[in-house]
Design a protein around this motif. Sequence first.
Motif, PDB file in Angstrom:
ATOM      1  N   THR A 261       0.831  -1.214   0.000  1.00  0.00           N
ATOM      2  CA  THR A 261       0.000   0.000   0.000  1.00  0.00           C
ATOM      3  C   THR A 261       0.864   1.262   0.000  1.00  0.00           C
ATOM      4  OG1 THR A 261      -0.160  -0.060   2.426  1.00  0.00           O
ATOM      5  CG2 THR A 261      -1.893  -1.162   1.173  1.00  0.00           C
ATOM      6  N   ALA A 262       2.034   1.194   0.624  1.00  0.00           N
ATOM      7  CA  ALA A 262       2.931   2.352   0.615  1.00  0.00           C
ATOM      8  C   ALA A 262       3.447   2.625  -0.790  1.00  0.00           C
ATOM      9  CB  ALA A 262       4.101   2.119   1.576  1.00  0.00           C
ATOM     10  N   LEU A 263       3.779   1.563  -1.522  1.00  0.00           N
ATOM     11  CA  LEU A 263       4.242   1.733  -2.898  1.00  0.00           C
ATOM     12  C   LEU A 263       3.129   2.287  -3.781  1.00  0.00           C
ATOM     13  CD1 LEU A 263       6.316  -1.557  -3.394  1.00  0.00           C
ATOM     14  CD2 LEU A 263       7.081   0.667  -2.521  1.00  0.00           C
ATOM     15  N   VAL A 264       1.910   1.791  -3.571  1.00  0.00           N
ATOM     16  CA  VAL A 264       0.760   2.303  -4.336  1.00  0.00           C
ATOM     17  C   VAL A 264       0.522   3.770  -3.987  1.00  0.00           C
ATOM     18  CG1 VAL A 264      -1.732   2.071  -4.711  1.00  0.00           C
ATOM     19  CG2 VAL A 264      -0.291   0.031  -4.529  1.00  0.00           C
ATOM     20  N   TYR A 265       0.671   4.118  -2.728  1.00  0.00           N
ATOM     21  CA  TYR A 265       0.500   5.504  -2.287  1.00  0.00           C
ATOM     22  C   TYR A 265       1.516   6.415  -2.969  1.00  0.00           C
ATOM     23  CZ  TYR A 265       1.217   9.501   0.840  1.00  0.00           C
ATOM     24  OH  TYR A 265       1.410  10.757   1.353  1.00  0.00           O
ATOM     25  N   TYR A 266       2.778   6.003  -2.997  1.00  0.00           N
ATOM     26  CA  TYR A 266       3.808   6.818  -3.645  1.00  0.00           C
ATOM     27  C   TYR A 266       3.555   6.928  -5.148  1.00  0.00           C
ATOM     28  CZ  TYR A 266       6.618   6.818   0.620  1.00  0.00           C
ATOM     29  OH  TYR A 266       7.073   7.026   1.892  1.00  0.00           O
ATOM     30  N   ALA A 267       3.128   5.831  -5.767  1.00  0.00           N
ATOM     31  CA  ALA A 267       2.815   5.868  -7.193  1.00  0.00           C
ATOM     32  C   ALA A 267       1.630   6.791  -7.464  1.00  0.00           C
ATOM     33  CB  ALA A 267       2.517   4.458  -7.704  1.00  0.00           C
ATOM     34  N   GLY A 268       0.651   6.788  -6.565  1.00  0.00           N
ATOM     35  CA  GLY A 268      -0.501   7.669  -6.713  1.00  0.00           C
ATOM     36  C   GLY A 268      -0.131   9.136  -6.582  1.00  0.00           C
ATOM     37  N   VAL A 269       0.740   9.448  -5.615  1.00  0.00           N
ATOM     38  CA  VAL A 269       1.198  10.834  -5.449  1.00  0.00           C
ATOM     39  C   VAL A 269       1.954  11.300  -6.693  1.00  0.00           C
ATOM     40  CG1 VAL A 269       2.767  12.326  -4.144  1.00  0.00           C
ATOM     41  CG2 VAL A 269       1.282  10.729  -2.941  1.00  0.00           C
ATOM     42  N   ALA A 270       2.842  10.431  -7.200  1.00  0.00           N
ATOM     43  CA  ALA A 270       3.591  10.776  -8.405  1.00  0.00           C
ATOM     44  C   ALA A 270       2.651  10.990  -9.591  1.00  0.00           C
ATOM     45  CB  ALA A 270       4.608   9.677  -8.726  1.00  0.00           C
ATOM     46  N   GLY A 271       1.672  10.107  -9.754  1.00  0.00           N
ATOM     47  CA  GLY A 271       0.722  10.239 -10.850  1.00  0.00           C
ATOM     48  C   GLY A 271      -0.098  11.511 -10.756  1.00  0.00           C
ATOM     49  N   LEU A 272      -0.523  11.859  -9.545  1.00  0.00           N
ATOM     50  CA  LEU A 272      -1.327  13.070  -9.344  1.00  0.00           C
ATOM     51  C   LEU A 272      -0.559  14.323  -9.749  1.00  0.00           C
ATOM     52  CD1 LEU A 272      -3.749  14.673  -8.234  1.00  0.00           C
ATOM     53  CD2 LEU A 272      -2.695  14.500  -5.960  1.00  0.00           C
ATOM     54  N   PHE A 273       0.687  14.433  -9.286  1.00  0.00           N
ATOM     55  CA  PHE A 273       1.442  15.652  -9.568  1.00  0.00           C
ATOM     56  C   PHE A 273       1.975  15.686 -10.998  1.00  0.00           C
ATOM     57  CE2 PHE A 273       1.274  16.041  -5.002  1.00  0.00           C
ATOM     58  CZ  PHE A 273       1.157  17.413  -4.839  1.00  0.00           C
ATOM     59  N   LEU A 274       2.163  14.539 -11.617  1.00  0.00           N
ATOM     60  CA  LEU A 274       2.479  14.538 -13.043  1.00  0.00           C
ATOM     61  C   LEU A 274       1.278  15.036 -13.846  1.00  0.00           C
ATOM     62  CD1 LEU A 274       4.464  11.192 -13.479  1.00  0.00           C
ATOM     63  CD2 LEU A 274       5.364  13.525 -13.541  1.00  0.00           C
ATOM     64  N   PHE A 275       0.082  14.643 -13.425  1.00  0.00           N
ATOM     65  CA  PHE A 275      -1.129  15.135 -14.086  1.00  0.00           C
ATOM     66  C   PHE A 275      -1.250  16.654 -13.912  1.00  0.00           C
ATOM     67  CE2 PHE A 275      -5.603  16.384 -13.519  1.00  0.00           C
ATOM     68  CZ  PHE A 275      -6.083  16.116 -14.791  1.00  0.00           C
ATOM     69  N   LEU A 276      -0.997  17.152 -12.697  1.00  0.00           N
ATOM     70  CA  LEU A 276      -1.072  18.594 -12.451  1.00  0.00           C
ATOM     71  C   LEU A 276      -0.021  19.341 -13.263  1.00  0.00           C
ATOM     72  CD1 LEU A 276      -1.660  18.653  -8.582  1.00  0.00           C
ATOM     73  CD2 LEU A 276      -3.341  19.011 -10.405  1.00  0.00           C
ATOM     74  N   THR A 277       1.152  18.744 -13.405  1.00  0.00           N
ATOM     75  CA  THR A 277       2.195  19.361 -14.232  1.00  0.00           C
ATOM     76  C   THR A 277       1.739  19.471 -15.678  1.00  0.00           C
ATOM     77  OG1 THR A 277       3.927  18.464 -12.801  1.00  0.00           O
ATOM     78  CG2 THR A 277       4.587  19.167 -15.000  1.00  0.00           C
ATOM     79  N   GLY A 278       1.134  18.406 -16.184  1.00  0.00           N
ATOM     80  CA  GLY A 278       0.616  18.428 -17.540  1.00  0.00           C
ATOM     81  C   GLY A 278      -0.466  19.481 -17.724  1.00  0.00           C
ATOM     82  N   GLN A 279      -1.342  19.627 -16.723  1.00  0.00           N
ATOM     83  CA  GLN A 279      -2.391  20.639 -16.811  1.00  0.00           C
ATOM     84  C   GLN A 279      -1.816  22.050 -16.790  1.00  0.00           C
ATOM     85  OE1 GLN A 279      -5.842  19.963 -17.269  1.00  0.00           O
ATOM     86  NE2 GLN A 279      -4.786  18.047 -17.756  1.00  0.00           N
ATOM     87  N   ALA A 280      -0.771  22.264 -15.984  1.00  0.00           N
ATOM     88  CA  ALA A 280      -0.125  23.578 -15.949  1.00  0.00           C
ATOM     89  C   ALA A 280       0.511  23.913 -17.292  1.00  0.00           C
ATOM     90  CB  ALA A 280       0.924  23.608 -14.840  1.00  0.00           C
ATOM     91  N   LEU A 281       1.138  22.927 -17.931  1.00  0.00           N
ATOM     92  CA  LEU A 281       1.738  23.155 -19.249  1.00  0.00           C
ATOM     93  C   LEU A 281       0.670  23.375 -20.315  1.00  0.00           C
ATOM     94  CD1 LEU A 281       4.674  20.575 -19.378  1.00  0.00           C
ATOM     95  CD2 LEU A 281       4.772  23.005 -18.858  1.00  0.00           C
ATOM     96  N   GLU A 282      -0.420  22.622 -20.213  1.00  0.00           N
ATOM     97  CA  GLU A 282      -1.510  22.785 -21.178  1.00  0.00           C
ATOM     98  C   GLU A 282      -2.098  24.188 -21.086  1.00  0.00           C
ATOM     99  OE1 GLU A 282      -3.394  21.609 -24.336  1.00  0.00           O
ATOM    100  OE2 GLU A 282      -2.392  20.016 -23.199  1.00  0.00           O
ATOM    101  N   LYS A 283      -2.259  24.683 -19.873  1.00  0.00           N
ATOM    102  CA  LYS A 283      -2.784  26.040 -19.698  1.00  0.00           C
ATOM    103  C   LYS A 283      -1.829  27.065 -20.278  1.00  0.00           C
ATOM    104  CE  LYS A 283      -4.218  29.348 -16.193  1.00  0.00           C
ATOM    105  NZ  LYS A 283      -4.370  29.631 -14.739  1.00  0.00           N
ATOM    106  N   ARG A 284      -0.527  26.874 -20.051  1.00  0.00           N
ATOM    107  CA  ARG A 284       0.458  27.818 -20.586  1.00  0.00           C
ATOM    108  C   ARG A 284       0.500  27.743 -22.121  1.00  0.00           C
ATOM    109  NH1 ARG A 284       4.286  31.114 -18.935  1.00  0.00           N
ATOM    110  NH2 ARG A 284       6.222  31.373 -20.134  1.00  0.00           N
ATOM    111  N   ARG A 285       0.305  26.568 -22.678  1.00  0.00           N
ATOM    112  CA  ARG A 285       0.311  26.444 -24.148  1.00  0.00           C
ATOM    113  C   ARG A 285      -0.833  27.244 -24.755  1.00  0.00           C
ATOM    114  NH1 ARG A 285       0.267  20.653 -27.106  1.00  0.00           N
ATOM    115  NH2 ARG A 285       2.523  21.003 -27.186  1.00  0.00           N
ATOM    116  N   TRP A 286      -2.008  27.170 -24.164  1.00  0.00           N
ATOM    117  CA  TRP A 286      -3.159  27.883 -24.710  1.00  0.00           C
ATOM    118  C   TRP A 286      -3.073  29.388 -24.440  1.00  0.00           C
ATOM    119  CZ3 TRP A 286      -5.980  26.008 -28.352  1.00  0.00           C
ATOM    120  CH2 TRP A 286      -6.130  24.617 -28.471  1.00  0.00           C
ATOM    121  N   ASN A 287      -2.385  29.754 -23.366  1.00  0.00           N
ATOM    122  CA  ASN A 287      -2.241  31.183 -23.072  1.00  0.00           C
ATOM    123  C   ASN A 287      -1.234  31.837 -24.024  1.00  0.00           C
ATOM    124  OD1 ASN A 287      -4.093  31.112 -21.048  1.00  0.00           O
ATOM    125  ND2 ASN A 287      -2.583  30.848 -19.395  1.00  0.00           N
TER     126      ASN A 287
END
Length: 287
Positions: A261-287
């Motif tokens: 469960t700890a490994l899944v938790y770390y993988a989930g945190v990494a996935g969440l912030f990679l998604f947020l990074t992608g959203q931040a770049l997507e917003k900057r691309r459209w701006n």
Amino acid sequence: MTAIFLREFKGYFNSMLGWVLTGVMLLFGGLYFTAVNLQGGYTDLSYTLYSFIIVLLIFVPLLCMRSFAEEKRSRTDQLLLTSPVSIPGIVMGKYLSLLAMFVVPLGVYALYPLLMKALGAANFAASYSGLLAYFFLGAALIAVCMYLSTLTENQIVAALSGFGVLLVCYLMPAIQTLFTAGSSLALVVFAIILGAASLIIGLHSRSLVLGGGVFAVGCIALAVLFSVRSAALTTAFSAVLGALALFEPFLNFVNGLFDVTALVYYAGVAGLFLFLTGQALEKRRWN
């Protein structure tokens, strides 16, 4: 994605940053390995990894500070965002290069159990499971700090914000004990978090009316919950704080437990912030 990975990875070793950070990790790893395992007699490498885990609070922010902040400062991000590479490809290319930088000292650490075995005894199962958990922990921390690097064009600000966030996560078990006195303090803190979230929603949607509406509805819900089940606020807030204690699950591996469960938790945190990074770049691309 491969081209971005190679460019970023080579870029670290074409400057002093990559060599210095790798040298620092190897220095502390070697010192603690000598003190804990060779001199202390412990056969589990997890004790050594946990002993200098605080070094990650400095290593990871410095490693990630230039990932996107430098691109924004030099305006090369405009070329990157208009290239035929997709946003996920850009994010994963940079992320994998940072992971590769983190894996370099871990590759040396992987030799330590073999050295312990040659000199006496070594617990291979506990040592390598701890090393695996250490990799997952680093992967989660790198994703967090890489996202923070997208929020500014100043590398120093990116490094300091990363250090501040990781320090709070490191101290979270102690902070968590401060909020067990009662539900009133939890109510105040939840109201502050709700206000910050409403402000972010209002700014992103460019509608302060929407942000104010979210805040008003949230305050009503908090007031009802406080009057009906006040103890639930303390329980919920403690659970939220526990989820922010990124370093705490690694203790299970130090105690000899292989916690999936700890490994899944770390993988989930990494996935969440990679998604947020992608959203931040997507917003900057459209701006």
